[in-house]
Structures are given as structure tokens and as C-alpha cells.
Scaffold this motif. Structure first.
Motif, mmCIF file in Angstrom:
data_model
loop_
_atom_site.group_PDB
_atom_site.id
_atom_site.type_symbol
_atom_site.label_atom_id
_atom_site.label_comp_id
_atom_site.label_asym_id
_atom_site.label_seq_id
_atom_site.Cartn_x
_atom_site.Cartn_y
_atom_site.Cartn_z
ATOM 1 N N GLY A 175 0.818 -1.207 0.000
ATOM 2 C CA GLY A 175 0.000 0.000 0.000
ATOM 3 C C GLY A 175 0.844 1.246 0.000
ATOM 4 N N VAL A 176 0.186 2.400 -0.106
ATOM 5 C CA VAL A 176 0.888 3.682 -0.091
ATOM 6 C C VAL A 176 1.431 3.941 1.310
ATOM 7 C CG1 VAL A 176 0.661 6.171 -0.425
ATOM 8 C CG2 VAL A 176 -0.577 4.578 -1.926
ATOM 9 N N VAL A 177 2.662 4.396 1.379
ATOM 10 C CA VAL A 177 3.306 4.644 2.669
ATOM 11 C C VAL A 177 3.143 6.119 3.034
ATOM 12 C CG1 VAL A 177 5.450 4.530 3.980
ATOM 13 C CG2 VAL A 177 4.965 2.816 2.221
ATOM 14 N N THR A 178 2.392 6.391 4.083
ATOM 15 C CA THR A 178 2.166 7.753 4.551
ATOM 16 C C THR A 178 3.118 8.079 5.701
ATOM 17 O OG1 THR A 178 0.528 7.049 6.174
ATOM 18 C CG2 THR A 178 -0.268 7.561 3.935
ATOM 19 N N ARG A 179 3.122 9.341 6.096
ATOM 20 C CA ARG A 179 3.934 9.756 7.237
ATOM 21 C C ARG A 179 3.499 8.994 8.496
ATOM 22 N NH1 ARG A 179 6.785 14.715 8.510
ATOM 23 N NH2 ARG A 179 6.128 15.565 6.494
ATOM 24 N N GLU A 180 2.198 8.827 8.647
ATOM 25 C CA GLU A 180 1.680 8.122 9.813
ATOM 26 C C GLU A 180 2.095 6.653 9.790
ATOM 27 O OE1 GLU A 180 -0.090 10.079 7.823
ATOM 28 O OE2 GLU A 180 -0.154 11.799 9.204
ATOM 29 N N ALA A 181 2.066 6.050 8.598
ATOM 30 C CA ALA A 181 2.411 4.635 8.483
ATOM 31 C C ALA A 181 3.864 4.376 8.848
ATOM 32 C CB ALA A 181 2.134 4.146 7.066
ATOM 33 N N LEU A 182 4.734 5.364 8.618
ATOM 34 C CA LEU A 182 6.152 5.182 8.935
ATOM 35 C C LEU A 182 6.375 4.985 10.430
ATOM 36 C CD1 LEU A 182 7.880 7.776 6.575
ATOM 37 C CD2 LEU A 182 7.978 5.282 6.428
ATOM 38 N N GLY A 183 5.409 5.435 11.241
ATOM 39 C CA GLY A 183 5.521 5.234 12.679
ATOM 40 C C GLY A 183 5.457 3.770 13.068
ATOM 41 N N GLY A 184 5.001 2.924 12.156
ATOM 42 C CA GLY A 184 4.898 1.508 12.443
ATOM 43 C C GLY A 184 6.040 0.679 11.902
ATOM 44 N N VAL A 185 7.075 1.321 11.382
ATOM 45 C CA VAL A 185 8.220 0.569 10.862
ATOM 46 C C VAL A 185 8.870 -0.234 11.988
ATOM 47 C CG1 VAL A 185 10.533 0.781 9.890
ATOM 48 C CG2 VAL A 185 8.677 2.156 8.972
ATOM 49 N N SER A 186 9.106 -1.488 11.732
ATOM 50 C CA SER A 186 9.706 -2.370 12.735
ATOM 51 C C SER A 186 11.150 -2.693 12.380
ATOM 52 C CB SER A 186 8.906 -3.675 12.833
ATOM 53 O OG SER A 186 9.038 -4.426 11.625
ATOM 54 N N ALA A 187 11.848 -3.287 13.335
ATOM 55 C CA ALA A 187 13.222 -3.720 13.081
ATOM 56 C C ALA A 187 13.244 -4.764 11.967
ATOM 57 C CB ALA A 187 13.833 -4.285 14.361
ATOM 58 N N ALA A 188 12.225 -5.614 11.930
ATOM 59 C CA ALA A 188 12.150 -6.635 10.877
ATOM 60 C C ALA A 188 11.994 -5.984 9.505
ATOM 61 C CB ALA A 188 10.973 -7.575 11.150
ATOM 62 N N ASP A 189 11.225 -4.890 9.449
ATOM 63 C CA ASP A 189 11.068 -4.168 8.184
ATOM 64 C C ASP A 189 12.409 -3.621 7.704
ATOM 65 O OD1 ASP A 189 8.282 -4.537 8.039
ATOM 66 O OD2 ASP A 189 7.913 -2.789 9.315
ATOM 67 N N LEU A 190 13.172 -3.044 8.627
ATOM 68 C CA LEU A 190 14.456 -2.471 8.247
ATOM 69 C C LEU A 190 15.457 -3.555 7.866
ATOM 70 C CD1 LEU A 190 15.011 0.531 10.703
ATOM 71 C CD2 LEU A 190 13.935 0.476 8.441
ATOM 72 N N ARG A 191 15.407 -4.685 8.564
ATOM 73 C CA ARG A 191 16.297 -5.793 8.179
ATOM 74 C C ARG A 191 15.953 -6.289 6.777
ATOM 75 N NH1 ARG A 191 16.284 -7.211 13.821
ATOM 76 N NH2 ARG A 191 14.332 -8.368 13.579
ATOM 77 N N ALA A 192 14.670 -6.342 6.472
ATOM 78 C CA ALA A 192 14.252 -6.768 5.135
ATOM 79 C C ALA A 192 14.693 -5.758 4.083
ATOM 80 C CB ALA A 192 12.729 -6.933 5.098
ATOM 81 N N ALA A 251 8.838 9.622 13.057
ATOM 82 C CA ALA A 251 8.757 8.223 13.461
ATOM 83 C C ALA A 251 10.001 7.845 14.259
ATOM 84 C CB ALA A 251 8.633 7.323 12.236
ATOM 85 N N ASP A 252 9.826 7.016 15.252
ATOM 86 C CA ASP A 252 10.951 6.515 16.033
ATOM 87 C C ASP A 252 11.551 5.309 15.319
ATOM 88 O OD1 ASP A 252 10.641 8.391 18.076
ATOM 89 O OD2 ASP A 252 9.158 7.140 19.113
ATOM 90 N N ALA A 253 12.801 5.427 14.925
ATOM 91 C CA ALA A 253 13.454 4.309 14.247
ATOM 92 C C ALA A 253 13.684 3.180 15.242
ATOM 93 C CB ALA A 253 14.784 4.756 13.649
ATOM 94 N N PRO A 254 13.290 1.961 14.909
ATOM 95 C CA PRO A 254 13.524 0.831 15.825
ATOM 96 C C PRO A 254 15.006 0.586 16.016
ATOM 97 C CG PRO A 254 12.796 0.064 13.674
ATOM 98 C CD PRO A 254 12.648 1.547 13.658
ATOM 99 N N GLY A 278 17.699 8.996 9.854
ATOM 100 C CA GLY A 278 17.491 10.429 9.736
ATOM 101 C C GLY A 278 16.160 10.761 9.074
ATOM 102 N N PHE A 279 15.815 10.012 8.048
ATOM 103 C CA PHE A 279 14.559 10.236 7.336
ATOM 104 C C PHE A 279 13.362 9.934 8.233
ATOM 105 C CE2 PHE A 279 11.246 8.303 4.513
ATOM 106 C CZ PHE A 279 10.759 9.507 4.012
ATOM 107 N N LEU A 280 13.442 8.818 8.976
ATOM 108 C CA LEU A 280 12.339 8.468 9.867
ATOM 109 C C LEU A 280 12.163 9.522 10.961
ATOM 110 C CD1 LEU A 280 12.858 4.599 10.242
ATOM 111 C CD2 LEU A 280 11.107 5.790 8.904
ATOM 112 N N ALA A 281 13.278 10.041 11.464
ATOM 113 C CA ALA A 281 13.189 11.088 12.483
ATOM 114 C C ALA A 281 12.520 12.339 11.911
ATOM 115 C CB ALA A 281 14.580 11.420 13.013
#
Length: 295
Positions: A46-63, A94-97, A87-90
């Protein structure tokens, strides 16, 4: 096209306007944001919004990092990509995991891979105190790797080399001169620095200037590289001179003639150049050990 990612454009504008980052840094960090948003869009469906970035997980970043590894990213490049993502998440609120960055295994030093050369140069440029200094550091490090210069040779260049052509005349040890080719990327980097430097570049004065307008010191470059390599997980032997070694090793690995390499490096004797044959053989042995099922 990258246009459907307005949040990445907002971040790029923030970096340029509010953080006064260099053009290179803005371009690189914007590209990271676009890659992350594109990946998450496909990963989440789906489309990634600013709000959705708040849900980024460590697993997402590893992927995401695993996906980037398919492009041949080394550990240093991956660490730099992760730093840009944080830096982008901040910026997006959003809090980077918490995610531990990749580490470089210790062992016999090897040439710096091209992607990690760019990561190192980019990290040094990012930490510069002014955009023109970032452009200068980016140009110097690309020159060391792209043309195989000793750092002292780069510091000794005067503005008489301007305007740049396809080759550069360098004065090396024992006042011996040689002609080296300039890659388009290196010429562009130097031209960008020249366009931004706030000091007048007289033909008989240093091309690369320090923060106060005097000739740039090699020690300043070495210190900047030392700080950057720590953040990227690169070994202590990743120095400005290591970029010259990498230039030589990569050329030899692609079939360069030893005599031609001797001329490019400015070595007085062929025996000085022959050391790179053993370095390249060691690199090939590493590849064999890592890839061969019975190694």
C-alpha cells in the motif's frame, strides 16, 4: 520515476534549506528515502504515509537492508544507508527501531570496494561544517580513488589545473611528473567544489583550501576519514592512502598491464607495483573460499 514520493522531496528540501547539506548529500539521502518508501510500499502492499512510517519495525528495516544487499552493498554502504534511513524516519516523526548496524570482520586488510569508497566519501562530506567543505572533501576522496593519487599529490595541486580536461598532470616523488586520466565523476566533483569555494583560486595557489582559506592540510583529510570510518564499521587501515591502493588493485583485477599501472601510480620501479599482484591474488582467494562449496 521518483515523483510519487513527496515526503522524500520534503526531506531533501529540509536538508538543503535548513541543514545546509551539500548537493551530493541531499541527492544521496533523497535517493535513500525514495528506496525505503518504494520498498515499504511493496513490502506492506500500500501507499506509505507519514503516519504509516511510525509503524516501521526492526524486521522491516532488516528486510530493507537485505533487499539493498542484492545490489552488492558492502557493510560500510549498508551502515550508511541505515544512518540515512534513521534520519529520514526522524524527520517524518517516526521513532526508528533499534537495529544494530553491520559489522566488518577483522582480518587481513583488503582493498576498499567501490561502493564503500563512495560511502566513506559521502560520510566525510556529510559531517563537513559547510556545504563547500563537504564538496571539497567529496572531490578530494574521489580524486584519490579515481586517479590513484597520493594525498600529498592532491594537496600539492594548484588552481593552474583549471579548467579540467580529460587528464591531469601530477607531480609526485622526486618531482617526477605523470599524466593521469580523470573520470567524468571526478571532474564533476572537483568542478562542484570550485563553484562553491568562497576563496579566489589563484593559478599558483592551492586548489584545495582549508576552512580559513589557506592550503588544505592532509591531516585534516586523514582526521575526517578516521571519524567517518568508525561510523561505517570500516577498519583502521581504511585511510586516504588505502584509496590509492584500492585504485591500483581494482585496475589490476580488471586486466590492467603492470607497466601501465606503474606509470599511473608514479612508481620509480616495477617492483613497487608488483606488490598489487599479491594483494589481488589474496582477494581472489577470499572470493574462492567464500563461494566454492568445497573450499
Amino acid at each position: 520515476m521518483d515523483l510519487p514520493f513527496p515526503l522524500a522531496e520534503e526531506w531533501a528540501a529540509h536538508l538543503a534549506r535548513d541543514r545546509r547539506r551539500s548537493e551530493h548529500t541531499v541527492r544521496a539521502y533523497r535517493a535513500t528515502a525514495v528506496r525505503l518508501l518504494r520498498f515499504l510500499g511493496e513490502h506492506w502492499g500500500g501507499v506509505v504515509t507519514r503516519e504509516a512510517l511510525g509503524g516501521v519495525s526492526a524486521a522491516d528495516l532488516r528486510a530493507f537492508l537485505a533487499w539493498r544487499r542484492t545490489d552488492g552493498l558492502g557493510n560500510a554502504s549498508a551502515a550508511r544507508e541505515l544512518s540515512a534511513v534513521r534520519g529520514f524516519l526522524a524527520f517524518a516523526g517516526a521513532d526508528a527501531p533499534r537495529l544494530r548496524g553491520p559489522k566488518v570482520a577483522k582480518g587481513v586488510p583488503r582493498p576498499v570496494v567501490p561502493a564503500d569508497v563512495l560511502a566513506l566519501a559521502g560520510e566525510v562530506a556529510d559531517e563537513a561544517s559547510a556545504p563547500w567543505i563537504g564538496a571539497r572533501d567529496w572531490a578530494v576522496l574521489l580524486l584519490l580513488y579515481g586517479a590513484g593519487l597520493r594525498i600529498g599529490e592532491a594537496m600539492a595541486l594548484t588552481a593552474s589545473v583549471l579548467p579540467l580536461g580529460e587528464t591531469l598532470t601530477v607531480t609526485g616523488k622526486r618531482a617526477k611528473t605523470r599524466v593521469v586520466p580523470l573520470l567524468p565523476q571526478v571532474r564533476t566533483a572537483i568542478d562542484d567544489y570550485v563553484a562553491q569555494v568562497p576563496w579566489r583560486l589563484e593559478r599558483d595557489a592551492a586548489l584545495f583550501r582549508g576552512a580559513r582559506g589557506g592550503a588544505l592540510s592532509a591531516g585534516v583529510v586523514r582526521s575526517a576519514v578516521q571519524r567517518a570510518r568508525a561510523g561505517l564499521g570500516l577498519g583502521e587501515r581504511t585511510t586516504p592512502h588505502a584509496l590509492r591502493h584500492s585504485f591500483a588493485t581494482h585496475l589490476l583485477g580488471r586486466g590492467a598491464d603492470l607497466r601501465a599501472l606503474q606509470e599511473l601510480l608514479g612508481h620509480a620501479s616495477l617492483s613497487s607495483t608488483q606488490v598489487y599482484t599479491s594483494v589481488d591474488a589474496a582477494h581472489l582467494l577470499d572470493v574462492y573460499r567464500n563461494a566454492h562449496p568445497r573450499a
